[in-house]
Design a protein around this motif. Structure first.
Motif, PDB file in Angstrom:
ATOM      1  N   ARG A  53       7.747   7.734   5.038  1.00  0.00           N
ATOM      2  CA  ARG A  53       6.771   8.344   4.127  1.00  0.00           C
ATOM      3  C   ARG A  53       6.788   9.865   4.230  1.00  0.00           C
ATOM      4  O   ARG A  53       6.557  10.566   3.232  1.00  0.00           O
ATOM      5  CB  ARG A  53       5.384   7.800   4.439  1.00  0.00           C
ATOM      6  CG  ARG A  53       5.209   6.329   4.092  1.00  0.00           C
ATOM      7  CD  ARG A  53       3.822   5.835   4.449  1.00  0.00           C
ATOM      8  NE  ARG A  53       3.644   4.447   4.045  1.00  0.00           N
ATOM      9  CZ  ARG A  53       2.544   3.738   4.282  1.00  0.00           C
ATOM     10  NH1 ARG A  53       1.515   4.296   4.929  1.00  0.00           N
ATOM     11  NH2 ARG A  53       2.460   2.478   3.890  1.00  0.00           N
ATOM     12  N   ALA A  54       7.045  10.395   5.437  1.00  0.00           N
ATOM     13  CA  ALA A  54       7.104  11.851   5.594  1.00  0.00           C
ATOM     14  C   ALA A  54       8.330  12.436   4.916  1.00  0.00           C
ATOM     15  O   ALA A  54       8.276  13.560   4.364  1.00  0.00           O
ATOM     16  CB  ALA A  54       7.101  12.213   7.075  1.00  0.00           C
ATOM     17  N   GLU A  55       9.436  11.718   4.927  1.00  0.00           N
ATOM     18  CA  GLU A  55      10.666  12.221   4.311  1.00  0.00           C
ATOM     19  C   GLU A  55      10.660  12.072   2.791  1.00  0.00           C
ATOM     20  O   GLU A  55      11.489  12.692   2.114  1.00  0.00           O
ATOM     21  CB  GLU A  55      11.869  11.480   4.889  1.00  0.00           C
ATOM     22  CG  GLU A  55      12.138  11.804   6.349  1.00  0.00           C
ATOM     23  CD  GLU A  55      13.285  10.987   6.911  1.00  0.00           C
ATOM     24  OE1 GLU A  55      13.765  10.073   6.194  1.00  0.00           O
ATOM     25  OE2 GLU A  55      13.715  11.260   8.055  1.00  0.00           O
ATOM     26  N   ASN A  56       9.775  11.243   2.264  1.00  0.00           N
ATOM     27  CA  ASN A  56       9.717  11.022   0.808  1.00  0.00           C
ATOM     28  C   ASN A  56       8.286  11.205   0.316  1.00  0.00           C
ATOM     29  O   ASN A  56       7.625  10.241  -0.096  1.00  0.00           O
ATOM     30  CB  ASN A  56      10.222   9.615   0.464  1.00  0.00           C
ATOM     31  CG  ASN A  56      11.642   9.371   0.951  1.00  0.00           C
ATOM     32  OD1 ASN A  56      12.609   9.647   0.249  1.00  0.00           O
ATOM     33  ND2 ASN A  56      11.764   8.816   2.161  1.00  0.00           N
ATOM     34  N   PRO A  57       7.774  12.444   0.348  1.00  0.00           N
ATOM     35  CA  PRO A  57       6.372  12.660  -0.063  1.00  0.00           C
ATOM     36  C   PRO A  57       6.157  12.567  -1.563  1.00  0.00           C
ATOM     37  O   PRO A  57       5.049  12.282  -2.006  1.00  0.00           O
ATOM     38  CB  PRO A  57       6.075  14.067   0.465  1.00  0.00           C
ATOM     39  CG  PRO A  57       7.404  14.749   0.459  1.00  0.00           C
ATOM     40  CD  PRO A  57       8.418  13.698   0.766  1.00  0.00           C
ATOM     41  N   ARG A  58       7.192  12.834  -2.349  1.00  0.00           N
ATOM     42  CA  ARG A  58       7.049  12.850  -3.804  1.00  0.00           C
ATOM     43  C   ARG A  58       8.044  11.891  -4.438  1.00  0.00           C
ATOM     44  O   ARG A  58       9.110  11.618  -3.866  1.00  0.00           O
ATOM     45  CB  ARG A  58       7.285  14.261  -4.347  1.00  0.00           C
ATOM     46  CG  ARG A  58       6.238  15.275  -3.887  1.00  0.00           C
ATOM     47  CD  ARG A  58       6.514  16.628  -4.510  1.00  0.00           C
ATOM     48  NE  ARG A  58       5.522  17.612  -4.069  1.00  0.00           N
ATOM     49  CZ  ARG A  58       5.637  18.312  -2.945  1.00  0.00           C
ATOM     50  NH1 ARG A  58       6.690  18.140  -2.164  1.00  0.00           N
ATOM     51  NH2 ARG A  58       4.695  19.181  -2.607  1.00  0.00           N
ATOM     52  N   PRO A  59       7.716  11.392  -5.618  1.00  0.00           N
ATOM     53  CA  PRO A  59       8.660  10.490  -6.294  1.00  0.00           C
ATOM     54  C   PRO A  59       9.905  11.242  -6.729  1.00  0.00           C
ATOM     55  O   PRO A  59       9.847  12.453  -7.013  1.00  0.00           O
ATOM     56  CB  PRO A  59       7.868   9.979  -7.500  1.00  0.00           C
ATOM     57  CG  PRO A  59       6.843  11.027  -7.739  1.00  0.00           C
ATOM     58  CD  PRO A  59       6.486  11.576  -6.394  1.00  0.00           C
ATOM     59  N   PRO A  60      11.042  10.569  -6.773  1.00  0.00           N
ATOM     60  CA  PRO A  60      12.272  11.248  -7.202  1.00  0.00           C
ATOM     61  C   PRO A  60      12.214  11.591  -8.684  1.00  0.00           C
ATOM     62  O   PRO A  60      11.578  10.897  -9.487  1.00  0.00           O
ATOM     63  CB  PRO A  60      13.356  10.209  -6.914  1.00  0.00           C
ATOM     64  CG  PRO A  60      12.651   8.898  -6.955  1.00  0.00           C
ATOM     65  CD  PRO A  60      11.269   9.153  -6.445  1.00  0.00           C
ATOM     66  N   GLN A  61      12.873  12.667  -9.033  1.00  0.00           N
ATOM     67  CA  GLN A  61      12.905  13.084 -10.435  1.00  0.00           C
ATOM     68  C   GLN A  61      13.886  12.211 -11.204  1.00  0.00           C
ATOM     69  O   GLN A  61      14.968  11.880 -10.707  1.00  0.00           O
ATOM     70  CB  GLN A  61      13.326  14.555 -10.545  1.00  0.00           C
ATOM     71  CG  GLN A  61      12.313  15.521  -9.935  1.00  0.00           C
ATOM     72  CD  GLN A  61      12.748  16.966 -10.090  1.00  0.00           C
ATOM     73  OE1 GLN A  61      13.850  17.231 -10.561  1.00  0.00           O
ATOM     74  NE2 GLN A  61      11.885  17.891  -9.697  1.00  0.00           N
TER      75      GLN A  61
ATOM     76  N   THR B 171       0.817  -1.218   0.000  1.00  0.00           N
ATOM     77  CA  THR B 171       0.000   0.000   0.000  1.00  0.00           C
ATOM     78  C   THR B 171       0.848   1.264   0.000  1.00  0.00           C
ATOM     79  O   THR B 171       0.291   2.367  -0.020  1.00  0.00           O
ATOM     80  CB  THR B 171      -0.932   0.018   1.225  1.00  0.00           C
ATOM     81  OG1 THR B 171      -0.141  -0.039   2.427  1.00  0.00           O
ATOM     82  CG2 THR B 171      -1.899  -1.150   1.192  1.00  0.00           C
ATOM     83  N   SER B 172       2.160   1.110   0.038  1.00  0.00           N
ATOM     84  CA  SER B 172       3.050   2.276   0.015  1.00  0.00           C
ATOM     85  C   SER B 172       3.290   2.741  -1.408  1.00  0.00           C
ATOM     86  O   SER B 172       3.181   1.942  -2.354  1.00  0.00           O
ATOM     87  CB  SER B 172       4.390   1.936   0.681  1.00  0.00           C
ATOM     88  OG  SER B 172       4.221   1.604   2.045  1.00  0.00           O
ATOM     89  N   PRO B 173       3.626   4.021  -1.605  1.00  0.00           N
ATOM     90  CA  PRO B 173       3.991   4.478  -2.955  1.00  0.00           C
ATOM     91  C   PRO B 173       5.203   3.727  -3.473  1.00  0.00           C
ATOM     92  O   PRO B 173       6.050   3.283  -2.700  1.00  0.00           O
ATOM     93  CB  PRO B 173       4.297   5.966  -2.737  1.00  0.00           C
ATOM     94  CG  PRO B 173       3.589   6.338  -1.479  1.00  0.00           C
ATOM     95  CD  PRO B 173       3.591   5.115  -0.623  1.00  0.00           C
ATOM     96  N   TRP B 174       5.303   3.616  -4.780  1.00  0.00           N
ATOM     97  CA  TRP B 174       6.338   2.767  -5.362  1.00  0.00           C
ATOM     98  C   TRP B 174       7.738   3.255  -5.041  1.00  0.00           C
ATOM     99  O   TRP B 174       8.670   2.460  -4.963  1.00  0.00           O
ATOM    100  CB  TRP B 174       6.150   2.700  -6.880  1.00  0.00           C
ATOM    101  CG  TRP B 174       6.251   4.028  -7.584  1.00  0.00           C
ATOM    102  CD1 TRP B 174       5.228   4.867  -7.902  1.00  0.00           C
ATOM    103  CD2 TRP B 174       7.444   4.654  -8.056  1.00  0.00           C
ATOM    104  NE1 TRP B 174       5.687   5.986  -8.535  1.00  0.00           N
ATOM    105  CE2 TRP B 174       7.059   5.886  -8.659  1.00  0.00           C
ATOM    106  CE3 TRP B 174       8.785   4.325  -8.035  1.00  0.00           C
ATOM    107  CZ2 TRP B 174       7.972   6.770  -9.219  1.00  0.00           C
ATOM    108  CZ3 TRP B 174       9.706   5.196  -8.607  1.00  0.00           C
ATOM    109  CH2 TRP B 174       9.307   6.400  -9.188  1.00  0.00           C
ATOM    110  N   TRP B 175       7.893   4.557  -4.832  1.00  0.00           N
ATOM    111  CA  TRP B 175       9.249   5.076  -4.639  1.00  0.00           C
ATOM    112  C   TRP B 175       9.782   4.871  -3.213  1.00  0.00           C
ATOM    113  O   TRP B 175      10.951   5.123  -2.963  1.00  0.00           O
ATOM    114  CB  TRP B 175       9.306   6.563  -5.011  1.00  0.00           C
ATOM    115  CG  TRP B 175       8.419   7.457  -4.200  1.00  0.00           C
ATOM    116  CD1 TRP B 175       8.713   8.074  -3.017  1.00  0.00           C
ATOM    117  CD2 TRP B 175       7.081   7.855  -4.514  1.00  0.00           C
ATOM    118  NE1 TRP B 175       7.659   8.813  -2.569  1.00  0.00           N
ATOM    119  CE2 TRP B 175       6.643   8.705  -3.476  1.00  0.00           C
ATOM    120  CE3 TRP B 175       6.228   7.579  -5.570  1.00  0.00           C
ATOM    121  CZ2 TRP B 175       5.371   9.276  -3.468  1.00  0.00           C
ATOM    122  CZ3 TRP B 175       4.974   8.152  -5.555  1.00  0.00           C
ATOM    123  CH2 TRP B 175       4.553   8.988  -4.529  1.00  0.00           C
TER     124      TRP B 175
END
Length: 336
Positions: A313-321, A267-271
């Motif tokens: 999850r708080a430290e990685n809110p968005r996928p890396p570019q 259930t976590s984001p892929w990144w």
């Protein structure tokens, strides 16, 4: 010097001669249990080169060498029987249950598909499959037997399927009853695994869930082996093909194995799945060691894991570019 043997306790002097002795009764099972405990404790064993058969004759345990060897043979056989009976430990029983569950799942899926294909020619509008279809067929058989209060009555009445002959109905109902019994047996095995995991590995069952924890023990071979695994190994258990492909070629390394079925990962984001899998594997490794050495439930493990996942999850809110690849400019061709 005090010496423990399989037939008694001897007191030896500095030259190795017997000063006194305490001989055990000639009960084969008791002597075998004594031999097993002596092998495990390894306390006050006879010195190297000590003649046990001569000591047994001197202390009066046996009257002849033939009697000594006869008793030794019976005690050895009984010891092996005891070892075989103790070989099926609780974690081995869980492993057998997991493998039986896999066999039942494979058989049930095959028979359910066959039942669906077979009965679909007689009642294609049913919309049922799996256990629901097996229960429906075992209860009614032909669609003509569906009562008006059943929700499938109108579909059965207006079905365009073929007519079900009496011989085919008997076969289908028998097959459906077999499938229903397999589904029921699967539920019983799952309940057995859950109750056994709560006793054997409560912390592993708390973090991973009873079924995933039992599958980890099954792949590792035992709870002792799982407790000896580093967290990096637990993270990729079940991904052996991807791991070997990574080692042989330039394929990416696997980030998780069967622990991907854990809700915290899938259930976590892929990144962040790799980091979540690493944190979960570290806690599972710690839980397996606590279960193997103490088997005491530690609720703080779950709270620490949830806090770690929340932080990731708080430290990685968005996928890396994605890094843009710099392409080299093509060289201009010289004119001849």
């Amino acid at each position: 010097m005090k010496v423990n043997t399989w037939f008694g306790v001897l007191e030896l002097d500095s030259n190795g001669k017997t000063l006194s002795s305490e001989v055990f009764p000639k009960d084969i099972r008791e002597l075998a249990l004594r031999s097993l405990s002596l092998r495990e404790s390894r306390q006050n064993l006879p010195p190297e080169g000590f003649d046990l058969k001569t000591a047994a004759l001197e202390c009066g345990f046996t009257e002849s060498l033939s009697e000594y060897y006869s008793l030794l043979h019976k005690v050895t056989l009984e010891t092996v029987k005891l070892q075989v009976s103790q070989a099926l430990t609780p974690d081995q029983r869980i492993i057998q249950a997991v493998e039986a569950l896999d066999d039942i799942n494979e058989t049930t899926n095959s028979l359910s598909e066959r039942l669906f294909e077979w009965y679909g020619g007689y009642f294609p509008e049913s919309g049922l499959s799996g256990e629901e279809l097996a229960v429906f067929i075992s209860r009614y058989g032909s669609r003509e037997n569906v009562p008006p209060e059943d929700p499938h009555y109108l579909k059965a009445k207006n079905s365009m399927g073929a007519n079900l002959e009496a011989a085919d109905e008997v076969l289908l109902k028998g097959l459906a009853e077999s499938v229903c019994s397999l589904y029921e047996r699967r539920k019983q095995i799952e309940a057995y695994i859950e109750s056994s995991m709560e006793i054997l590995a409560p912390n592993l069952a708390l973090l991973a869930g009873p079924m995933l924890g039992a599958r980890l023990i099954s792949i590792a071979g035992s709870l002792e082996k799982l407790a000896a695994f580093p967290s990096s190994t637990i993270q990729v258990i079940g991904a052996s093909k991807a791991l070997f492909k990574h080692l042989r070629s330039r394929a990416p390394s696997p980030k998780h194995g069967i622990i991907y079925s854990h809700p915290l990962i899938n259930t976590s984001p892929w990144w962040v799945r790799g980091k979540v899998a690493r944190a979960l594997a570290a806690k599972l490794s710690l839980a397996a060691r606590i279960d193997f050495y103490s088997a005491k439930r530690n609720p703080s493990l779950e709270n620490e894991l949830e806090e770690k996942i929340r932080k990731i999850r708080a430290e990685n809110p968005r996928p890396p570019q994605k890094r843009q690849e710099i392409r080299a400019k093509p060289k201009k061709k010289r004119r001849k």
